[in-house]
Design a protein around this motif. Sequence first.
Motif, mmCIF file in Angstrom:
data_model
loop_
_atom_site.group_PDB
_atom_site.id
_atom_site.type_symbol
_atom_site.label_atom_id
_atom_site.label_comp_id
_atom_site.label_asym_id
_atom_site.label_seq_id
_atom_site.Cartn_x
_atom_site.Cartn_y
_atom_site.Cartn_z
ATOM 1 N N ARG A 1 -29.498 40.691 57.145
ATOM 2 C CA ARG A 1 -30.027 38.786 56.274
ATOM 3 C C ARG A 1 -29.365 39.847 54.651
ATOM 4 O O ARG A 1 -28.893 39.614 53.329
ATOM 5 C CB ARG A 1 -30.922 37.996 55.977
ATOM 6 N N TYR A 2 -30.794 40.714 54.277
ATOM 7 C CA TYR A 2 -30.882 41.061 53.194
ATOM 8 C C TYR A 2 -29.476 42.064 52.146
ATOM 9 O O TYR A 2 -29.227 41.851 51.493
ATOM 10 C CB TYR A 2 -31.650 42.637 52.982
ATOM 11 N N THR A 3 -28.792 42.660 53.322
ATOM 12 C CA THR A 3 -27.420 43.345 52.692
ATOM 13 C C THR A 3 -26.502 42.372 52.857
ATOM 14 O O THR A 3 -25.081 42.480 51.738
ATOM 15 C CB THR A 3 -27.382 44.169 54.135
ATOM 16 N N THR A 4 -26.665 41.226 53.468
ATOM 17 C CA THR A 4 -25.287 40.207 53.735
ATOM 18 C C THR A 4 -25.200 38.999 52.805
ATOM 19 O O THR A 4 -24.436 38.760 52.219
ATOM 20 C CB THR A 4 -24.669 40.112 54.776
ATOM 21 N N ARG A 5 -26.867 39.400 52.301
ATOM 22 C CA ARG A 5 -27.035 37.487 52.124
ATOM 23 C C ARG A 5 -27.412 37.300 50.250
ATOM 24 O O ARG A 5 -27.126 37.365 49.046
ATOM 25 C CB ARG A 5 -27.574 36.580 52.657
ATOM 26 N N VAL A 6 -28.930 38.875 50.572
ATOM 27 C CA VAL A 6 -29.526 38.848 48.894
ATOM 28 C C VAL A 6 -28.671 39.011 48.041
ATOM 29 O O VAL A 6 -28.695 39.032 46.827
ATOM 30 C CB VAL A 6 -31.066 39.129 49.852
ATOM 31 N N LEU A 7 -28.175 41.150 48.462
ATOM 32 C CA LEU A 7 -27.760 41.284 47.796
ATOM 33 C C LEU A 7 -26.353 40.726 47.431
ATOM 34 O O LEU A 7 -26.088 41.214 45.983
ATOM 35 C CB LEU A 7 -27.420 43.032 48.574
ATOM 36 N N PRO A 8 -25.273 40.343 47.928
ATOM 37 C CA PRO A 8 -24.055 40.190 47.252
ATOM 38 C C PRO A 8 -24.801 38.680 46.420
ATOM 39 O O PRO A 8 -24.320 39.146 44.909
ATOM 40 C CB PRO A 8 -23.528 39.319 48.632
ATOM 41 N N ALA A 9 -25.574 38.285 46.763
ATOM 42 C CA ALA A 9 -26.364 37.053 45.228
ATOM 43 C C ALA A 9 -26.471 37.832 44.436
ATOM 44 O O ALA A 9 -26.993 37.646 43.293
ATOM 45 C CB ALA A 9 -27.033 36.333 46.616
ATOM 46 N N GLY A 10 -27.459 38.883 44.455
ATOM 47 C CA GLY A 10 -27.846 39.408 43.714
ATOM 48 C C GLY A 10 -26.995 39.831 41.982
ATOM 49 O O GLY A 10 -26.323 39.865 41.521
ATOM 50 N N VAL A 11 -25.408 40.630 42.997
ATOM 51 C CA VAL A 11 -24.446 40.884 42.266
ATOM 52 C C VAL A 11 -23.892 40.254 41.359
ATOM 53 O O VAL A 11 -23.980 39.975 40.467
ATOM 54 C CB VAL A 11 -23.138 42.181 43.198
ATOM 55 N N ALA A 12 -24.156 39.274 42.146
ATOM 56 C CA ALA A 12 -22.931 37.585 41.584
ATOM 57 C C ALA A 12 -24.259 37.247 40.375
ATOM 58 O O ALA A 12 -23.069 36.925 39.610
ATOM 59 C CB ALA A 12 -23.126 36.191 42.854
ATOM 60 N N ARG A 13 -25.293 37.906 40.072
ATOM 61 C CA ARG A 13 -25.801 36.809 39.437
ATOM 62 C C ARG A 13 -25.878 37.426 38.206
ATOM 63 O O ARG A 13 -25.794 37.526 36.840
ATOM 64 C CB ARG A 13 -27.720 36.743 40.248
ATOM 65 N N GLY A 14 -25.779 38.805 38.362
ATOM 66 C CA GLY A 14 -25.458 39.889 37.447
ATOM 67 C C GLY A 14 -23.905 39.876 36.643
ATOM 68 O O GLY A 14 -23.864 40.707 35.493
ATOM 69 N N VAL A 15 -23.336 39.419 37.734
ATOM 70 C CA VAL A 15 -21.490 39.778 36.575
ATOM 71 C C VAL A 15 -21.990 38.259 35.972
ATOM 72 O O VAL A 15 -20.982 38.902 35.530
ATOM 73 C CB VAL A 15 -20.666 40.122 37.931
ATOM 74 N N ARG A 16 -21.951 37.535 36.755
ATOM 75 C CA ARG A 16 -22.664 36.211 35.560
ATOM 76 C C ARG A 16 -23.773 36.764 34.319
ATOM 77 O O ARG A 16 -22.642 35.894 33.199
ATOM 78 C CB ARG A 16 -23.574 34.931 36.473
ATOM 79 N N ASP A 17 -24.092 36.813 34.203
ATOM 80 C CA ASP A 17 -25.178 37.351 33.228
ATOM 81 C C ASP A 17 -24.495 38.157 32.559
ATOM 82 O O ASP A 17 -24.410 38.175 31.579
ATOM 83 C CB ASP A 17 -25.893 38.290 34.048
ATOM 84 N N ALA A 18 -23.805 39.214 33.032
ATOM 85 C CA ALA A 18 -22.735 40.269 32.119
ATOM 86 C C ALA A 18 -21.802 39.046 30.920
ATOM 87 O O ALA A 18 -21.431 39.501 29.912
ATOM 88 C CB ALA A 18 -22.452 41.111 32.304
ATOM 89 N N LEU A 19 -21.232 38.648 32.055
ATOM 90 C CA LEU A 19 -19.944 37.335 31.619
ATOM 91 C C LEU A 19 -21.035 37.122 30.162
ATOM 92 O O LEU A 19 -19.762 36.026 29.170
ATOM 93 C CB LEU A 19 -19.693 36.595 32.273
ATOM 94 N N LEU A 20 -21.485 36.207 30.126
ATOM 95 C CA LEU A 20 -22.108 35.534 29.320
ATOM 96 C C LEU A 20 -23.128 36.241 28.096
ATOM 97 O O LEU A 20 -23.751 35.408 27.347
ATOM 98 C CB LEU A 20 -23.659 34.091 30.542
ATOM 99 N N GLY A 21 -23.063 37.230 29.104
ATOM 100 C CA GLY A 21 -23.849 37.776 27.303
ATOM 101 C C GLY A 21 -25.332 38.229 27.122
ATOM 102 O O GLY A 21 -26.067 39.086 26.363
ATOM 103 N N ARG A 22 -25.731 37.783 28.696
ATOM 104 C CA ARG A 22 -27.215 38.294 29.170
ATOM 105 C C ARG A 22 -27.640 39.536 29.057
ATOM 106 O O ARG A 22 -26.840 40.625 29.917
ATOM 107 C CB ARG A 22 -27.366 37.044 29.661
ATOM 108 N N PRO A 23 -28.252 40.273 28.278
ATOM 109 C CA PRO A 23 -28.367 41.731 28.334
ATOM 110 C C PRO A 23 -29.360 41.947 29.853
ATOM 111 O O PRO A 23 -29.711 40.801 30.264
ATOM 112 C CB PRO A 23 -30.124 41.935 27.240
ATOM 113 N N GLY A 24 -28.505 42.720 29.938
ATOM 114 C CA GLY A 24 -28.616 43.898 31.066
ATOM 115 C C GLY A 24 -28.323 43.211 32.789
ATOM 116 O O GLY A 24 -28.416 43.809 34.233
ATOM 117 N N GLY A 25 -27.474 42.695 32.353
ATOM 118 C CA GLY A 25 -26.891 42.207 34.124
ATOM 119 C C GLY A 25 -25.627 42.703 34.734
ATOM 120 O O GLY A 25 -25.542 43.233 35.877
ATOM 121 N N ALA A 26 -24.719 43.680 34.262
ATOM 122 C CA ALA A 26 -23.854 44.376 34.295
ATOM 123 C C ALA A 26 -24.479 45.478 35.239
ATOM 124 O O ALA A 26 -24.412 46.128 36.058
ATOM 125 C CB ALA A 26 -23.037 45.194 33.332
#
Length: 348
Positions: free
Chosen positions: A276-301
Motif C-alpha cells: 500500500r505504501y509504494t502503490t498509494r502513499v508514495l505516488p501521492a507524495g510525488v504528485a504533491r511535490g510536482v504540484r508544489d513545484a508547478l506552484l512555485g513552492r519551495p522544495g516541491g521538486a
Amino acid sequence: MSTAPTGRTGAPSVSVVICVYTEDRWGDILAAVASVLDQSYPALETLLVVDHNPALLRRLAKAYGDDGAGAGARPVRVLANAGPRGLSAGRNTGLAASAGEVIAFLDDDAVAERDWLLHFAEGYADPRVMAVGGRTQPVWASRRRPAWFPEEFDWVVGCTYRGLPPGKTVVRNVLGGNASFRRSALEAVGGFASGIGRDGHRLPLGCEETELCIRLTRAVPEALLLIDDRSVIHHRVPAARERFGYFRDRAYAEGLSKALVTHSVGARAGLESERRYTTRVLPAGVARGVRDALLGRPGGAGRAGAIVAGLAATTAGYALGVWRARRDGGRFAVADVPASSAGEGAAA
C-alpha cells in the motif's frame, strides 16, 4: 518517586528499556531518562543497557547512583549488553533483566511527553493487545525540516511518516524506538532477532521490530498490535541525518533488512504494509511535490525526486538482500525471553 502505578485497578506495571552506546549522546541520554522519570504514569523501573562501552557503563552507573542496593531500590538501573554488539541484543538484555508486565522501549536520543506511558498502559486493558506503539516527531538539528525531505520518508530518521493511519488503530508492526510489548507475548515467541537490525556496522540497518511483530501475530493469531498517536516522543535528528547521503544509505539499508524479514516470514506478510505504501502513499507524495513545484513552492521538486530516489535505493537494497539471503540462507538468531526475574540480571 513512586515505583509503581497507583490508583488504577488492574493497571500493568511498565519497565522502560533505553539502549545506549556512545558518550557523544550524553546529554540526550540524561534527557531521555529524565522524561521517563517525569511520567504521569510512573514506570516500575528504567533500564539503561550499554552496548559494549565500558567507559559509558561506568559513567552512567556513577551518574545514577550504583551503590549496590537491590534493583527495587533504584528507579534507574545500568546494565551491560549481555549479548553481541547491536540494538537487538541490547533490547533482549533489558527484557531479560526487567520485571514489568509491559516492556516499553525509548530511543536514547528521544524525549517522551508526560503521558507517554499512560496511553501505552491504557491500551493493555484489552487482553488481546500484545503491543502498543506511539507517534514519534522529528526534532531537526537545523530547527526546521529540510525543504527537500519528504514526510513519507520520515521513517528514515526513526519517526512517524506520512501514510500511517492517525488515532488509535491496529497495525502490522510498531516502530521500535517508541513501542511497548506485553511480557507474556515475548516470553511465548522470543525477543528481538540478532542479525537484522543495527549492530555497529556502517550501514544503518533496521526492521528487527517488524520481524518480531510478524512472528508474534503468527504465534498468537488473535493478537492485536496498536499505534496510539497520543503516546508521543520527540526524536532528535542530528545534522548528519538531514543530508541526502544518509537518506539514500538508510533507504538502501532498509531494503537489505526487509529482504531478511521476507526470507524469514515470506513476502506476503513481510511486504503487506509496503505494498500500500509504494502503490498509494508514495505516488501521492510525488504528485504533491510536482504540484508544489508547478506552484512555485519551495522544495516541491526536491521532495518528488527524493521519493523516487528513496524508493529506488530501497528496491536496490531489497534485490541484493534477497539474492544474499538465498545464497547464504539468511539466518539470524532469536533470543529466548525468560520469565520475569524481578530484577535479577547483570546490573553494572
